[in-house]
Design a protein around this motif. Structure first.
Motif, short mmCIF file in Angstrom:
data_model
loop_
_atom_site.label_atom_id
_atom_site.label_comp_id
_atom_site.label_asym_id
_atom_site.label_seq_id
_atom_site.Cartn_x
_atom_site.Cartn_y
_atom_site.Cartn_z
N LEU A 24 -13.48 16.27 -13.89
CA LEU A 24 -12.51 15.39 -13.10
C LEU A 24 -12.70 13.97 -13.74
CD1 LEU A 24 -13.91 16.19 -9.54
CD2 LEU A 24 -11.39 16.12 -10.21
N ARG A 25 -13.51 13.58 -14.45
CA ARG A 25 -13.49 11.88 -14.83
C ARG A 25 -12.69 12.25 -16.28
NH1 ARG A 25 -19.27 12.41 -13.91
NH2 ARG A 25 -19.49 12.26 -16.16
N GLU A 26 -12.87 13.47 -16.92
CA GLU A 26 -12.03 13.43 -18.33
C GLU A 26 -10.61 13.66 -17.73
OE1 GLU A 26 -13.54 16.99 -20.29
OE2 GLU A 26 -15.55 16.16 -20.65
N THR A 27 -10.08 14.49 -16.68
CA THR A 27 -8.78 14.25 -16.26
C THR A 27 -8.22 13.01 -15.94
OG1 THR A 27 -9.47 16.87 -15.59
CG2 THR A 27 -7.48 15.83 -14.85
N ILE A 28 -8.95 12.12 -15.34
CA ILE A 28 -8.81 10.89 -15.08
C ILE A 28 -8.26 9.97 -16.00
CG2 ILE A 28 -9.68 8.62 -14.21
CD1 ILE A 28 -11.07 10.23 -11.85
N LEU A 29 -9.08 10.19 -17.34
CA LEU A 29 -8.85 9.58 -18.48
C LEU A 29 -7.47 9.98 -19.05
CD1 LEU A 29 -12.30 8.77 -19.97
CD2 LEU A 29 -10.71 7.09 -18.96
N SER A 30 -7.57 11.43 -19.06
CA SER A 30 -6.34 12.07 -19.62
C SER A 30 -5.01 11.45 -18.98
CB SER A 30 -6.36 13.56 -19.62
OG SER A 30 -5.20 14.15 -20.20
N ALA A 31 -4.99 11.67 -17.61
CA ALA A 31 -3.84 11.34 -16.75
C ALA A 31 -3.41 9.68 -16.85
CB ALA A 31 -4.04 11.55 -15.34
N SER A 39 -0.17 8.54 -11.51
CA SER A 39 -0.05 8.74 -10.00
C SER A 39 -1.04 9.63 -9.70
CB SER A 39 1.23 9.07 -9.31
OG SER A 39 1.71 10.15 -9.95
N GLU A 40 -1.53 10.75 -10.56
CA GLU A 40 -2.58 11.70 -10.22
C GLU A 40 -4.09 11.02 -9.97
OE1 GLU A 40 -2.56 15.35 -9.82
OE2 GLU A 40 -0.66 14.56 -9.06
N VAL A 41 -4.35 9.74 -10.73
CA VAL A 41 -5.60 9.15 -10.54
C VAL A 41 -6.16 9.14 -9.05
CG1 VAL A 41 -6.91 7.16 -11.35
CG2 VAL A 41 -5.31 8.35 -12.81
N TYR A 48 -13.20 13.84 -6.45
CA TYR A 48 -14.36 13.57 -7.14
C TYR A 48 -15.55 12.98 -6.01
CZ TYR A 48 -18.00 11.49 -10.15
OH TYR A 48 -19.03 11.04 -10.75
N LEU A 49 -15.10 12.14 -5.18
CA LEU A 49 -15.82 11.35 -4.00
C LEU A 49 -16.14 12.49 -2.86
CD1 LEU A 49 -14.28 7.84 -3.92
CD2 LEU A 49 -16.41 8.36 -4.94
#
Length: 79
Positions: A24-31, A39-41, A48-49
């Motif tokens: 999830l954290r890697e996907t946030i950075l990738s997004a 807008s996916e962040v 995650y939460l």
């Protein structure tokens, strides 16, 4: 603000998002690397939460994302 209203993350399904904390954290950075995908962040952070992962690591990821961008002194000071 001069921004169109965005849907709240809770209004969109989260089941199709990753489930692992690191993923999830890697996907946030990738997004955030993609102009159209930022807008996916909020959905990724909410996922995650809701899965109960530690908030501190999410905050570290979001802080890293902010610092790696073109950040001026005043924005960094607020952060």
């Amino acid at each position: 603000l001069n921004v169109p209203g965005a849907k709240l993350p809770s209004e969109q399904p989260l089941e199709n998002l990753p489930t692992g904390a690191d993923e999830l954290r890697e996907t946030i950075l990738s997004a955030l690397d993609q102009r159209k995908e930022w807008s996916e962040v909020p959905r990724l952070a909410l996922r995650y939460l809701r899965l109960g992962y530690p908030e501190a690591k999410l905050i570290d990821t979001l802080t890293f994302a902010a610092v790696r961008e073109d950040l001026d002194f005043h924005n960094l000071q607020v952060l």
